[in-house]
Design a protein around this motif. Structure first.
Motif, short mmCIF file in Angstrom:
data_model
loop_
_atom_site.label_atom_id
_atom_site.label_comp_id
_atom_site.label_asym_id
_atom_site.label_seq_id
_atom_site.Cartn_x
_atom_site.Cartn_y
_atom_site.Cartn_z
N ILE A 182 -32.42 -7.16 -43.53
CA ILE A 182 -33.39 -7.01 -44.62
C ILE A 182 -32.63 -6.91 -45.93
N GLU A 206 -42.36 -0.40 -30.21
CA GLU A 206 -43.79 -0.42 -29.93
C GLU A 206 -44.22 -1.70 -29.23
N TYR A 230 -33.04 1.82 -47.58
CA TYR A 230 -33.69 0.61 -48.10
C TYR A 230 -33.52 0.67 -49.61
N SER A 270 -33.74 6.33 -45.55
CA SER A 270 -34.79 6.46 -44.55
C SER A 270 -34.28 7.05 -43.24
N HIS A 285 -45.93 4.96 -30.40
CA HIS A 285 -46.85 5.79 -31.15
C HIS A 285 -47.65 6.66 -30.19
N PRO A 333 -44.38 10.49 -36.42
CA PRO A 333 -45.48 9.93 -37.22
C PRO A 333 -45.06 8.64 -37.92
N GLY A 342 -43.92 5.94 -40.37
CA GLY A 342 -43.04 5.99 -41.53
C GLY A 342 -41.89 6.97 -41.40
N CYS A 343 -41.70 7.55 -40.23
CA CYS A 343 -40.66 8.56 -40.08
C CYS A 343 -39.29 7.94 -39.83
N GLY A 344 -39.23 6.63 -39.61
CA GLY A 344 -37.94 5.98 -39.45
C GLY A 344 -37.63 5.53 -38.02
N LYS A 345 -38.63 5.48 -37.16
CA LYS A 345 -38.39 5.07 -35.76
C LYS A 345 -37.87 3.63 -35.70
N SER A 346 -38.61 2.74 -36.36
CA SER A 346 -38.19 1.33 -36.34
C SER A 346 -36.82 1.17 -36.98
N THR A 347 -36.64 1.83 -38.11
CA THR A 347 -35.36 1.75 -38.79
C THR A 347 -34.24 2.17 -37.84
#
Ligand SMILES: Nc1ncnc2c1ncn2[C@@H]1O[C@H](COP(=O)(O)OP(=O)(O)OP(=O)(O)O)[C@@H](O)[C@H]1O
Ligand SMILES: [Mg+2]
Lengths: 357, 289, 253
Positions: free
Chosen positions: C57, C175, C14, C19, C206, C38, C40-45
Motif C-alpha cells: 500500500i 475474515e 499508514y 496503526s 469478527h 473491534p 479498525g483495531c489493526g487486525k488486517s494490518t
C-alpha cells in the motif's frame, strides 16, 4: 411526493449538495423549506408557471430529439454524399479500382493500390512502435510511478493528443526528417540493410518518417485507454497475485494486463483507426509518391494524403470521383475499426461511463 | 501421494525479467515524453523570433518577399471556430441531453454509438462531406463551409461530455423539482444542466481545442486566402492552413512564419486544455465528498 | 509441515498514522490462532505485516522483527516475493482470477514459480482442491469453467486451494468467511480445522463464535495493541484483562 427537500439549489456545485433527508418531511416543513434561499430559484420558476403545461414539454422533447437525430443524420448524410459523389468512379472501375497499381490522372487511369499500401504500411509501422510504448507508459503510470508524478505524466500524455496534426508535420519536416537522414537511416542501412527494408537513397522524408510521426500521435490514444482499463481492474486482483509470491512484473502481467487485455486490444484498434485516417502530418513527411517500394526509406503515399493533396486540383469529374471513392473506402474502414474498438472497450468499462470508469 | 514441491528460491530469470520490465516501462515513459518536450522546445525556439507586431497585424507578402504576417489567418481561424461552435455546441448539448434524459432506449444506444463512430471518422472525410454539402451548392469555398466541417467534428465530444455530466446529477434533484410541479424541460435546463454546467463547459472547451488546429477539413472548404476576408461566404485564411502552406513552401522566411503560426496555434490550444484541467481538478477537489 | 511465527516489537504505519504498536506474539506451529478485536483495531494490518503485503500500500511501512520458522521476514537479505510464496494468504472477499479456468487459478502460483511438469502440476492442483474441499464439486469442469463462474463460497475455497498449491508453511486468512452464507461458512470452518494438520493458520475474524470453534489460541487487539493473547478457552471464559472481558461480554451478552 419526493422524499427530499433541500438538495435543489442549482447554483451549488454537485459535490456540495447535502445528502437528502431520509425522513419524509411534513407539508409545513416543506413549505417552510421552500422559502429558504436554497430554493428561491425553484420558487421563481414555480410562480411563473402556475400550472405545468404539457405543450412546452413536448416542444422541448421534440427539439432535443431533433438534435439527437441530427447526429445520426450527419453520419448517414456523410455516407450518402461519399457514395453519391463517387458513383462515377464506382461505375467506371468497379472493384478493380482497389487493386489497380497505376495512378495517372493525366492518362485517366486510377488505381488506389499504392495509397492502400501506403496507408496500411505506415499505420502498421506506427502501431509496431506505439503499442509497446503505450502499454509501457500506462504500466508505469498506473503501477510504478510515485503518486505525484502520476497526474503530471497523464497530463503531458494528454497534451501530446492535443497537438494539432499540422504541427507534428511541421516538426517532422524540419526536425525529424533531417535527424533521420543524417543519423538514423545511415545507421539502419548499415545494420539492417540486408533485410531490404532499409535500403536506397535516404531522404529523411518517407515511409519511415510517417510511421514514426504517426506512432507519436497514436501513443496518447492507446495509452489513455490502456490506463483506463488497467485502473478499472480491482485492487484485490493485484493482491491475490502478490500474495502468491509474484514479482511486481508478474503481478502486472497476471493480475492487471491479463484482466485488462480485451480493453487494451480495443485501445489498439482505436489507435489503428486514428492512424488510418491521419492526414496532415503524414502528408507532410511521407514524400507523396504513388509507388509501392519495399524499402521504408522510400517515399510513399496514403489514402488520406492523396485526397488532401489532389482534391482541389482534381480536373475532371472522374478524377474527383476517384478521390471521393478513396474517401469512401477510408470512411468504411474507419467505421468498422471504430465500431469494433468501441464494442470492446464498452464491454470492459460498461457503456456510458467511458471517462469515469 | 507424493508431494512434488515447488522451487524454493525466486529464480534469477524471474528477477531479471522483473528488472527488465521495470526498466522498459520507465524508458517508455521517457521516450514518449521526449518528443513532446522536443516539439514544445522547437516551437518556442523557432517560433518566438518571428512573432512580432508585423506578424500579428499584416497580411502575407507575395511569395519570396520577406515580411508580412498572419493577421488575416488569425482572424479567419476565429471566424471559422465561431461558426463551428455555433453549430457544434447546441447540437452537441442537445443530443447529450437526449442521451442522458430521454435516451435509455434502443434509439439512444444507436445515437450514442453513431456519436462515437462520428468521433472516429477521419477529418479529411468530414472535409469531403462539407465540400459536397456546402461548397458545391454554393459554388465557392467559404469560411462557413469550414465552420460546418469543424462544427460537425465538435458534436460527438460535446454530446458525450454533456451526457456524462448529466448522468452524474443525482436523481433526487430532478425528483425534487418534479415534486414541485416544475415541467421537465424547465427542470432539465434550469436544474440539471445548470448543476452540470462546469462539466459541460469542460467538454465544449475540449471539443474546441480538438478542432482549433484541424487542417485537413479546411483544405477544400475554407480553402485559405492571402488577403483579408471577413465575409462568411468567401474563402478564408486559417492559421493551421497557413502553417501547412508555409511549411511545404521553398522559402526560408515562410518557414520561420510557419513556426510562429504554429506557436500561436499551440498557445491557443494548450491554453484551452490547461484551463479545462485547472477547472476540473478544482471541481474535483470540491466535489470529492 | 507448518512452522511457528515469532513476532517482536512490530510497528506499522499508514503515512503518519501508526496503526500497530509494538506487537509481540508467538504463534504455535500447526495450530490455528485467531485474531479478534473491534473494527479498525489493526487486525488486517497485523496479518498483512506477517507476509509483507502491508508495504504494497502506498505510504505504508512496518518495522520490527517477524520470524517465520527459520526465515527472518524483515531481515536485510529477505525478499518480499519469497516471503509471500512461503506464507499463503486468503482475503476477505474471494478474488479468483476471472480470466482463468479453475485449473489455471490453482496452478497460477506454481506457474509463477517456473513449474512446468504437467503431470506433477495436475497432481498438485488435485491435491490442493481436495484439501480445500472443492474437488468433488469442480472436478468435471476444471478447464471449462472460469474462476468467476463459481458461487461465493466455492470461490473462497478456490482461493484457499490457490494459496495452498504453492505449499506455504503458514496460511493467513483475513475474515475468510465474512462475505459468505452460513453453509459456506461452516464448510470453510471445517476446512480450517483440517488444515492445521499441515499448516500453521492465522485467522482474523469478527465472529467470536467462529474463533471459539476453530482456534486453539486467540489474540485480542484494541487500537493497534495486542491486549491479551492466550488459549482460546481462557480468553473466552476467564480473560485477564478488563478490556478483553468488556469486549467479549459486550458481544456475547
Ligand atoms: N489503506 C489504508 N490507508 C490508511 N489507513 C488505513 C488503511 N487501511 C487501514 N487503515 C487504518 O489502520 C487502522 C487499522 O485498520 P485495519 O484494516 O487493520 O483494521 P481491522 O481491525 O482489520 O478492521 P476491520 O475489522 O474493519 O477489518 C484503522 O484505523 C484504519 O483506519
Ligand atoms: Mg480488516
Amino acid at each position: 411526493m419526493s422524499d427530499s427537500v433541500d438538495p435543489m439549489n442549482p447554483t451549488e456545485p454537485l459535490g456540495q449538495l447535502p445528502k437528502p433527508a431520509t425522513a419524509i418531511p411534513s407539508m409545513a416543513q416543506v413549505s417552510k423549506e421552500r422559502k429558504t434561499a436554497a430554493s428561491t430559484v425553484l420558487q421563481k420558476i414555480r410562480t411563473s408557471h402556475p400550472r405545468a403545461s404539457r405543450i412546452p414539454d413536448s416542444v422541448f422533447a421534440v427539439i432535443i430529439l431533433l438534435s439527437a437525430i441530427s447526429v445520426f443524420a450527419i453520419v448517414v448524410l456523410v455516407a450518402w454524399e461519399l457514395i453519391d459523389k463517387s458513383r462515377l468512379s464506382l461505375h467506371q472501375f468497379g472493384i478493380g479500382f482497389f487493386y489497380g497499381h497505376d495512378w495517372d490522372p493525366v492518362a485517366g487511369s486510377f488505381g488506389a493500390m499504392p495509397f492502400i499500401y501506403g496507408t496500411l504500411v505506415s499505420s502498421f509501422l506506427a502501431l509496431l512502435m506505439a503499442v509497446p510504448l503505450s502499454i509501457g507508459v500506462a504500466v508505469y503510470v498506473t503501477e510504478m510511478c510515485p503518486q505525484r508524478l502520476r497526474a503530471i505524466i497523464s497530463f503531458l500524455v494528454e497534451l501530446l493528443a492535443a497537438i494539432p496534426s499540422v504541427i507534428y508535420g511541421l516538426w517532422g519536416i524540419f526536425v525529424l526528417a533531417p535527424l533521420l537522414r543524417e543519423y538514423v537511416e545511415p545507421f539502419l542501412a548499415r545494420t539492417l540493410g540486408w533485410t531490404g527494408l532499409f535500403t536506397g537513397p535516404m531522404y529523411g522524408l518517407g515511409m519511415l518518417a510517417a510511421g514514426i510521426i504517426m506512432a507519436i500521435m497514436v501513443v496518447p490514444v492507446i495509452a489513455s485507454i490502456t490506463r483506463e482499463v488497467m485502473t478499472a481492474v480491482p485492487q484485490n486482483q493485484r493482491e491475490a497475485v502478490l500474495a502468491l509470491g509474484a514479482t511486481r512484473w508478474e503481478m502486472i502481467r497476471m493480475g492487471v494486463l491479463r484482466n485488462a487485455r480485451i480493453g487494451i486490444v480495443g485501445g489498439v484498434i482505436l489507435g489503428l483507426g486514428r492512424a488510418l485516417g491521419e492526414t496532415m502530418a503524414v502528408t507532410m513527411v511521407i514524400g507523396n509518391r504513388p509507388e509501392i517500394a519495399k524499402s521504408l526509406f522510400a517515399p510513399g503515399y496514403t489514402m488520406a494524403s492523396v485526397i488532401a493533396n489532389e482534391f482541389t486540383e482534381a480536373t475532371g469529374d472522374l478524377y474527383l470521383s476517384a478521390l471521393v471513392e478513396i474517401g469512401l473506402a477510408l470512411f468504411i474502414v474507419t467505421l468498422i475499426v471504430n465500431a469494433l474498438a468501441r464494442l470492446l472497450v464498452w464491454s470492459i468499462t460498461g457503456g456510458t461511463a467511458r471517462v469515469r470508469a | 501421494m507424493s508431494a512434488p514441491s515447488a522451487p524454493q528460491q525466486v529464480g534469477l530469470i524471474r528477477r531479471f525479467t522483473n528488472a527488465g520490465a521495470t526498466t522498459f516501462a520507465v524508458a517508455a515513459a521517457i521516450l514518449v515524453l521526449v518528443p513532446l518536450l522536443a516539439i514544445f522546445a522547437y516551437l518556442v525556439i523557432k517560433g518566438i523570433g518571428s512573432v512580432n507586431w508585423a506578424f500579428l497585424t499584416q497580411t502575407p507578402k507575395p511569395p519570396g518577399e520577406v515580411g508580412g504576417g498572419m493577421a488575416n489567418a488569425i482572424v479567419g481561424t476565429g471566424i471559422i471556430l465561431a461558426v463551428a461552435s455555433v453549430i457544434g455546441v447546441p447540437l452537441g448539448i442537445g443530443s447529450g441531453i437526449y442521451l442522458a434524459e430521454y435516451g435509455r432506449n434502443r434509439f439512444g444506444d444507436l445515437v450514442r454509438f453513431t456519436a462515437d463512430v462520428l468521433n472516429g471518422v477521419p477529418s479529411i472525410v468530414i472535409g469531403i462531406a462539407a465540400y459536397s454539402l456546402v461548397v458545391v451548392p454554393q459554388k465557392h469555398f467559404s469560411a462557413f463551409s469550414g465552420g460546418v466541417a469543424l462544427g460537425i467534428m465538435m458534436i460527438p465530444t460535446v454530446a458525450r461530455a454533456t451526457e456524462e455530466m448529466l448522468l452524474m446529477v443525482p436523481n433526487v434533484i430532478r425528483e425534487a423539482a418534479y415534486g414541485l410541479g416544475i415541467p421537465k424541460w424547465r427542470t432539465t435546463l434550469s436544474i440539471s444542466l445548470r448543476t452540470a454546467s462546469a462539466g459541460v463547459i469542460t467538454g465544449c472547451m475540449l471539443a474546441f481545442a480538438r478542432v482549433a488546429g484541424e487542417t485537413a477539413p479546411l483544405l477544400f472548404t475554407a480553402f485559405g486566402n492571402q488577403f483579408w476576408n471577413l465575409k462568411l461566404n468567401q474563402p478564408t485564411a486559417a492559421l493551421s492552413l497557413q502553417v501547412f502552406t508555409y511549411a511545404i513552401s521553398p522559402y526560408d522566411d515562410w518557414h520561420k512564419q510557419a513556426w510562429a503560426g504554429a506557436l500561436i496555434l499551440i498557445v491557443l490550444i494548450v491554453g484551452a486544455v490547461a484551463a479545462v484541467r485547472i477547472t476540473t481538478s478544482r471541481g474535483m477537489l470540491k466535489g470529492g465528498s | 509441515m507448518g512452522v511457528g511465527i515469532e513476532v517482536r516489537g512490530l510497528n506499522a504505519w499508514y503515512g503518519k498514522n501508526q496503526s500497530l504498536n509494538s506487537i509481540d506474539m508467538t504463534v504455535a506451529a500447526n495450530h490455528v490462532t485467531a485474531v479478534i478485536g473491534p473494527s479498525g483495531c489493526g487486525k488486517s494490518t497485523y496479518v498483512r505485516c506477517l507476509n509483507r503485503m502491508h508495504e504494497t500500500i502506498p505510504e505504508a511501512r512496518a518495522e520490527g522483527s517477524v520470524k517465520v520458522g527459520e526465515m527472518d521476514v524483515y531481515g536485510s537479505g529477505s525478499d518480499p516475493v519469497e516471503v509471500r510464496r512461503r506464507i499463503g494468504m486468503v482475503f476477505q472477499k474471494p478474488n479468483p482470477f476471472p480470466t482463468m479456468s479453475i485449473y489455471d487459478n490453482v496452478a497460477a502460483g506454481l506457474k509463477l514459480n517456473g513449474f512446468r511438469n504437467r503431470k506433477q502440476m495436475d497432481e498438485l492442483v488435485e491435491r490442493s482442491l481436495k484439501l480445500a474441499a472443492l474437488w468433488e464439486e469442480v472436478k468435471d469442469s476444471l478447464h471449462k469453467k472460469s474462476g468467476a463462474s463459481l458461487s461465493g463460497g466455492q470461490q473462497q475455497r478456490l482461493c484457499i486451494a490457490r494459496a495452498l498449491a504453492v505449499e506455504p508453511e503458514v496460511l493467513l486468512m483475513d475474515e475468510p468467511a465474512s462475505a459468505l452464507d452460513p453453509i459456506s461458512t461452516s464448510k470453510i470452518e471445517e476446512l480450517i480445522f483440517q488444515l492445521k494438520q499441515h499448516y500453521t493458520v492465522v485467522i482474523v475474524t469478527h465472529n467470536m463464535q467462529q474463533a471459539a470453534r476453530v482456534a486453539e489460541f486467540t489474540g485480542f487487539f484494541l487500537m493497534g495493541s495486542l491486549i491479551e493473547y492466550d488459549k482460546t478457552e481462557k480468553i473466552f471464559t476467564t480473560p485477564a484483562d478488563k478490556r478483553t472481558e468488556d469486549y467479549i461480554t459486550g458481544r456475547f451478552g
